[in-house]
Design an enzyme around this catalytic site. Structure first.
Site, PDB file in Angstrom:
ATOM      1  N   GLY A  10      95.851 -88.658  13.964  1.00 19.43           N
ATOM      2  CA  GLY A  10      97.234 -88.470  14.448  1.00 19.43           C
ATOM      3  C   GLY A  10      95.658 -90.046  15.062  1.00 19.43           C
ATOM      4  CE1 TYR A  11      94.212 -94.155  19.942  1.00 16.49           C
ATOM      5  CE2 TYR A  11      94.686 -93.005  21.864  1.00 16.49           C
ATOM      6  CZ  TYR A  11      93.724 -94.464  21.174  1.00 16.49           C
ATOM      7  OH  TYR A  11      93.646 -94.743  21.965  1.00 16.49           O
ATOM      8  CB  ILE A  12      93.199 -88.147  20.357  1.00 10.79           C
ATOM      9  CG1 ILE A  12      94.052 -88.481  21.477  1.00 10.79           C
ATOM     10  CG2 ILE A  12      92.361 -87.372  21.408  1.00 10.79           C
ATOM     11  CD1 ILE A  12      94.638 -87.955  22.726  1.00 10.79           C
ATOM     12  CG  ASN A  32     104.118 -82.918  10.746  1.00 13.73           C
ATOM     13  OD1 ASN A  32     103.949 -83.713  11.270  1.00 13.73           O
ATOM     14  ND2 ASN A  32     105.200 -82.354  11.463  1.00 13.73           N
ATOM     15  CG  LEU A  33     101.848 -87.519   6.588  1.00 11.97           C
ATOM     16  CD1 LEU A  33     101.630 -87.581   4.772  1.00 11.97           C
ATOM     17  CD2 LEU A  33     100.835 -87.720   7.211  1.00 11.97           C
ATOM     18  CB  SER A 124      98.635 -83.690  29.115  1.00 10.23           C
ATOM     19  OG  SER A 124      98.903 -84.437  30.128  1.00 10.23           O
ATOM     20  CE1 TYR A 148     102.727 -84.074  25.270  1.00 15.04           C
ATOM     21  CE2 TYR A 148     102.761 -84.601  27.484  1.00 15.04           C
ATOM     22  CZ  TYR A 148     101.958 -84.225  26.327  1.00 15.04           C
ATOM     23  OH  TYR A 148     100.632 -84.975  26.336  1.00 15.04           O
ATOM     24  CE  LYS A 152     100.482 -80.709  25.077  1.00 11.88           C
ATOM     25  NZ  LYS A 152      99.517 -81.157  24.098  1.00 11.88           N
ATOM     26  CE1 TYR A 175      91.674 -84.116  25.084  1.00 11.73           C
ATOM     27  CE2 TYR A 175      94.317 -84.604  24.485  1.00 11.73           C
ATOM     28  CZ  TYR A 175      93.002 -84.057  24.405  1.00 11.73           C
ATOM     29  OH  TYR A 175      92.809 -83.098  22.746  1.00 11.73           O
ATOM     30  CG  LEU A 198     100.060-100.563  31.019  1.00  8.06           C
ATOM     31  CD1 LEU A 198     101.013-101.061  31.261  1.00  8.06           C
ATOM     32  CD2 LEU A 198      99.332 -99.896  31.879  1.00  8.06           C
ATOM     33  NE  ARG A 291     107.468 -94.281  32.569  1.00  8.90           N
ATOM     34  CZ  ARG A 291     106.348 -94.399  31.557  1.00  8.90           C
ATOM     35  NH1 ARG A 291     106.182 -95.013  30.540  1.00  8.90           N
ATOM     36  NH2 ARG A 291     105.329 -94.014  32.326  1.00  8.90           N
TER      37      ARG A 291
HETATM   38  P1  NAD Z   1      99.183 -88.565  17.698  1.00 12.16           P
HETATM   39  O1  NAD Z   1     101.374 -88.685  17.904  1.00 12.16           O
HETATM   40  O2  NAD Z   1      98.949 -89.586  17.430  1.00 12.16           O
HETATM   41  O3  NAD Z   1      98.859 -87.477  17.103  1.00 12.16           O
HETATM   42  C1  NAD Z   1      99.169 -86.370  16.602  1.00 12.16           C
HETATM   43  C2  NAD Z   1      99.210 -86.650  14.944  1.00 12.16           C
HETATM   44  O4  NAD Z   1      99.789 -84.177  15.392  1.00 12.16           O
HETATM   45  C3  NAD Z   1     100.191 -86.916  14.662  1.00 12.16           C
HETATM   46  O5  NAD Z   1      99.348 -87.306  13.368  1.00 12.16           O
HETATM   47  C4  NAD Z   1     101.579 -85.891  14.301  1.00 12.16           C
HETATM   48  O6  NAD Z   1     101.702 -86.764  12.921  1.00 12.16           O
HETATM   49  C5  NAD Z   1     100.387 -84.682  14.072  1.00 12.16           C
HETATM   50  N1  NAD Z   1     101.958 -83.473  13.844  1.00 12.16           N
HETATM   51  C6  NAD Z   1     102.583 -83.833  15.036  1.00 12.16           C
HETATM   52  N2  NAD Z   1     103.292 -82.328  14.995  1.00 12.16           N
HETATM   53  C7  NAD Z   1     103.127 -81.811  13.673  1.00 12.16           C
HETATM   54  C8  NAD Z   1     103.629 -80.501  13.239  1.00 12.16           C
HETATM   55  N3  NAD Z   1     104.270 -79.490  13.549  1.00 12.16           N
HETATM   56  N4  NAD Z   1     101.995 -80.237  12.554  1.00 12.16           N
HETATM   57  C9  NAD Z   1     100.891 -80.951  11.549  1.00 12.16           C
HETATM   58  N5  NAD Z   1     100.954 -81.809  12.660  1.00 12.16           N
HETATM   59  C10 NAD Z   1     101.637 -82.753  12.983  1.00 12.16           C
HETATM   60  O7  NAD Z   1      98.725 -88.241  19.177  1.00 12.16           O
HETATM   61  P2  NAD Z   1      97.564 -88.283  20.325  1.00 12.16           P
HETATM   62  O8  NAD Z   1      97.847 -88.966  21.263  1.00 12.16           O
HETATM   63  O9  NAD Z   1      96.926 -88.352  19.670  1.00 12.16           O
HETATM   64  O10 NAD Z   1      97.871 -86.778  20.847  1.00 12.16           O
HETATM   65  C11 NAD Z   1      97.584 -85.815  20.346  1.00 12.16           C
HETATM   66  C12 NAD Z   1      97.045 -84.447  21.146  1.00 12.16           C
HETATM   67  O11 NAD Z   1      96.859 -84.700  22.916  1.00 12.16           O
HETATM   68  C13 NAD Z   1      99.179 -83.545  21.354  1.00 12.16           C
HETATM   69  O12 NAD Z   1      98.705 -82.686  21.602  1.00 12.16           O
HETATM   70  C14 NAD Z   1      99.379 -84.612  23.032  1.00 12.16           C
HETATM   71  O13 NAD Z   1     100.595 -84.091  23.626  1.00 12.16           O
HETATM   72  C15 NAD Z   1      97.775 -84.995  23.842  1.00 12.16           C
HETATM   73  N6  NAD Z   1      97.651 -85.775  24.980  1.00 12.16           N
HETATM   74  C16 NAD Z   1      97.499 -87.270  24.148  1.00 12.16           C
HETATM   75  C17 NAD Z   1      97.993 -88.031  25.147  1.00 12.16           C
HETATM   76  C18 NAD Z   1      97.846 -89.515  24.907  1.00 12.16           C
HETATM   77  O14 NAD Z   1      98.214 -90.415  26.125  1.00 12.16           O
HETATM   78  N7  NAD Z   1      97.778 -89.972  23.680  1.00 12.16           N
HETATM   79  C19 NAD Z   1      97.439 -87.793  26.647  1.00 12.16           C
HETATM   80  C20 NAD Z   1      97.443 -86.341  26.924  1.00 12.16           C
HETATM   81  C21 NAD Z   1      97.156 -85.338  25.709  1.00 12.16           C
HETATM   82  N1  UFG Z   2     103.781 -98.552  32.565  1.00 10.48           N
HETATM   83  C1  UFG Z   2     104.763-100.396  32.902  1.00 10.48           C
HETATM   84  N2  UFG Z   2     105.012-100.450  32.140  1.00 10.48           N
HETATM   85  C2  UFG Z   2     105.471 -99.956  30.685  1.00 10.48           C
HETATM   86  C3  UFG Z   2     104.309 -98.963  30.085  1.00 10.48           C
HETATM   87  C4  UFG Z   2     104.024 -97.830  31.495  1.00 10.48           C
HETATM   88  O1  UFG Z   2     104.217-100.513  34.147  1.00 10.48           O
HETATM   89  O2  UFG Z   2     105.610-100.627  30.201  1.00 10.48           O
HETATM   90  C5  UFG Z   2     103.093 -97.678  33.405  1.00 10.48           C
HETATM   91  C6  UFG Z   2     103.523 -96.477  34.450  1.00 10.48           C
HETATM   92  O3  UFG Z   2     104.703 -96.594  34.933  1.00 10.48           O
HETATM   93  C7  UFG Z   2     102.043 -96.017  34.560  1.00 10.48           C
HETATM   94  C8  UFG Z   2     101.163 -96.709  34.146  1.00 10.48           C
HETATM   95  O4  UFG Z   2     101.679 -97.435  33.309  1.00 10.48           O
HETATM   96  O5  UFG Z   2     102.414 -96.817  36.170  1.00 10.48           O
HETATM   97  C9  UFG Z   2     100.759 -95.637  32.812  1.00 10.48           C
HETATM   98  O6  UFG Z   2     101.984 -95.480  31.752  1.00 10.48           O
HETATM   99  P1  UFG Z   2     102.054 -94.785  30.378  1.00 10.48           P
HETATM  100  O7  UFG Z   2     103.439 -94.734  30.074  1.00 10.48           O
HETATM  101  O8  UFG Z   2     100.934 -95.834  29.200  1.00 10.48           O
HETATM  102  O9  UFG Z   2     100.727 -92.984  30.276  1.00 10.48           O
HETATM  103  P2  UFG Z   2     101.751 -91.698  31.867  1.00 10.48           P
HETATM  104  O10 UFG Z   2     100.497 -92.217  32.527  1.00 10.48           O
HETATM  105  O11 UFG Z   2     102.817 -92.258  32.262  1.00 10.48           O
HETATM  106  O12 UFG Z   2     101.528 -90.973  30.455  1.00 10.48           O
HETATM  107  C10 UFG Z   2     100.419 -90.686  29.298  1.00 10.48           C
HETATM  108  C11 UFG Z   2     100.815 -89.814  28.447  1.00 10.48           C
HETATM  109  C12 UFG Z   2     100.548 -88.394  28.112  1.00 10.48           C
HETATM  110  C13 UFG Z   2      99.816 -88.040  29.486  1.00 10.48           C
HETATM  111  C14 UFG Z   2      99.142 -88.160  30.229  1.00 10.48           C
HETATM  112  C15 UFG Z   2      98.413 -88.241  31.417  1.00 10.48           C
HETATM  113  O13 UFG Z   2     101.449 -90.912  27.603  1.00 10.48           O
HETATM  114  O14 UFG Z   2     101.098 -87.853  27.630  1.00 10.48           O
HETATM  115  O15 UFG Z   2      98.840 -90.019  30.166  1.00 10.48           O
HETATM  116  O16 UFG Z   2      97.921 -88.413  32.605  1.00 10.48           O
HETATM  117  F1  UFG Z   2     100.057 -86.587  29.731  1.00 10.48           F
END
Ligand code: NAD
Ligand code: UFG
Length: 332
Positions: A10-12, A32-33, A124, A148, A152, A175, A198, A291
């Protein structure tokens, strides 16, 4: 260190894998893709110069996870795998509890049976709900605004009970808003379908894939009326995991929680302007209704991570936008 990364494609997870390889460790990837593609595995090999072990499995498959831990002599696990689309969780709470809480329980059982009891967990900033003060420190009260964030919080509570029972060492990382991409342009964030967040959306508008960015509300109590968040470069975040893993192997308490953020907030308008400057593209925008469940402003007090982990975010907004643009235009 041999470290299992659940959700490692995944991303992180993929950026953390790259950071671990660069520091001389061996990440073992399990995914699990559901939200990743196998091309990430190939590109990680190019970035790190080594093909990483990959297991295609669901974290809810306890036996496969336990076998993986033993076969690869895993010393610690970073648990990224799960579902993360906040709005989707409101409509599909069962899927979120199953994947996130159920997935974590399965992983913990597998770790216990394999005798691997060192864990870093992806939590998160969403657990803070509506901030009562800013910047948000780890002592800030928690509140679940969506299913969600409730998943957590449940997981954090399970880990606290496990810590009290003994034998386990765990670090919870909360994060803030990860953005940006690996400097190579080979790894980045590629959400399936239309991005919810965003910055991936802004990048696609800059690339001409959508006509304009919708700004969700410009009547918040912030200087320009748009929402403020703590955007953190994904490579800084990745390096935070290295610091957390090192902490697990020091004489640390059974469970510690850290914010990973920069301590600085930017508004939606500031982010769009920064991306336009970094990409040299015009990024049209228009104001749309708020939103549901969005908070006006949220940014971290990251001082605990600095004091205890010796970790600080180093990369600025320009680098976040430039790297995301490189990934967007390179389209690996
Ligand atoms: P992501 O979706 O890119 O990565 C998650 C990966 O987990 C994916 O590759 C997906 O295929 C895999 N996956 C999902 N369910 C699975 C399962 N049951 N078994 C095995 N693999 C599985 O997401 P990300 O942005 O890399 O986030 C990683 C973690 O960080 C998540 O737990 C997410 O909740 C947390 N997080 C993300 C953000 C964000 O903004 N990206 C912010 C705060 C917390
Ligand atoms: N926003 C817009 N237009 C868009 C998308 C977002 O104006 O098309 C705004 C939102 O209203 C918000 C800001 O951009 O003010 C950031 O929104 P994001 O959806 O990018 O991020 P969030 O802060 O809502 O949430 C993200 C992740 C969550 C995580 C959280 C942690 O999606 O999983 O950051 O701070 F928990």
């Amino acid at each position: 260190m041999n470290v299992l990364l659940t959700g490692g494609l995944g991303y992180i997870g993929s950026h953390t894998a790259a950071a671990l390889v660069a520091a001389g460790h061996t990440p073992i990837l399990l995914d699990n893709l559901a939200n990743a593609d196998l091309g990430v595995h190939d590109r990680l090999a190019v970035v790190g110069g080594v093909e990483l072990p990959f297991v295609c499995a669901d974290v809810r498959d306890t036996d496969t996870v336990a076998r993986t831990l033993i076969e690869h002599r895993v010393e610690a696990v970073v648990h990224f795998a799960g579902l993360k689309a906040v709005a989707e969780s409101v409509h599909m709470p069962l899927a979120y509890f199953d994947a996130n809480v159920g997935g974590t329980l399965s992983l913990l059982r597998a770790m216990d049976s394999a005798g691997v009891r060192q864990l870093v967990f992806s939590s998160s900033a969403a657990v803070y709900g509506t901030p009562r003060y800013l910047p948000v420190d780890e002592a800030h009260p928690t509140e679940a605004i969506t299913p969600y964030s409730r998943t957590k919080l449940h997981i954090e509570e399970i880990l606290a009970d496990l810590a009290a029972a003994g034998e386990w060492r765990m670090v919870v990382l909360r994060y803030f808003n990860p953005v940006g991409a690996h400097p190579s342009g080979l790894l980045g964030e590629r959400p399936q379908g239309t991005p919810n967040n965003l910055m991936p959306f802004v990048a696609q508008v800059a690339a001409g894939e959508h006509p304009c960015v919708e700004i969700f509300g410009d009547d918040y109590d912030t200087p320009d009326g748009t929402g403020i968040r703590d955007y953190i470069h994904v490579m800084d975040l990745a390096e935070g995991h290295l610091a957390a893993l090192q902490r697990l192997f020091a004489a640390a308490p059974a469970l510690e929680t850290f914010n990973l953020g920069t301590g600085r907030g930017y508004s939606v308008r500031e982010m769009i302007a920064a991306f336009a400057a970094a990409s040299g593209q015009d990024i049209p925008s228009r104001v749309a209704p708020r939103r549901g469940r969005d908070v006006a402003s949220c940014y971290a007090d990251p001082s605990r991570a600095a004091a205890v982990l010796g970790w600080r975010a180093k990369r600025g907004l320009a680098e976040m936008c430039e790297s995301a643009w490189r990934f967007q235009t390179r389209k690996p």
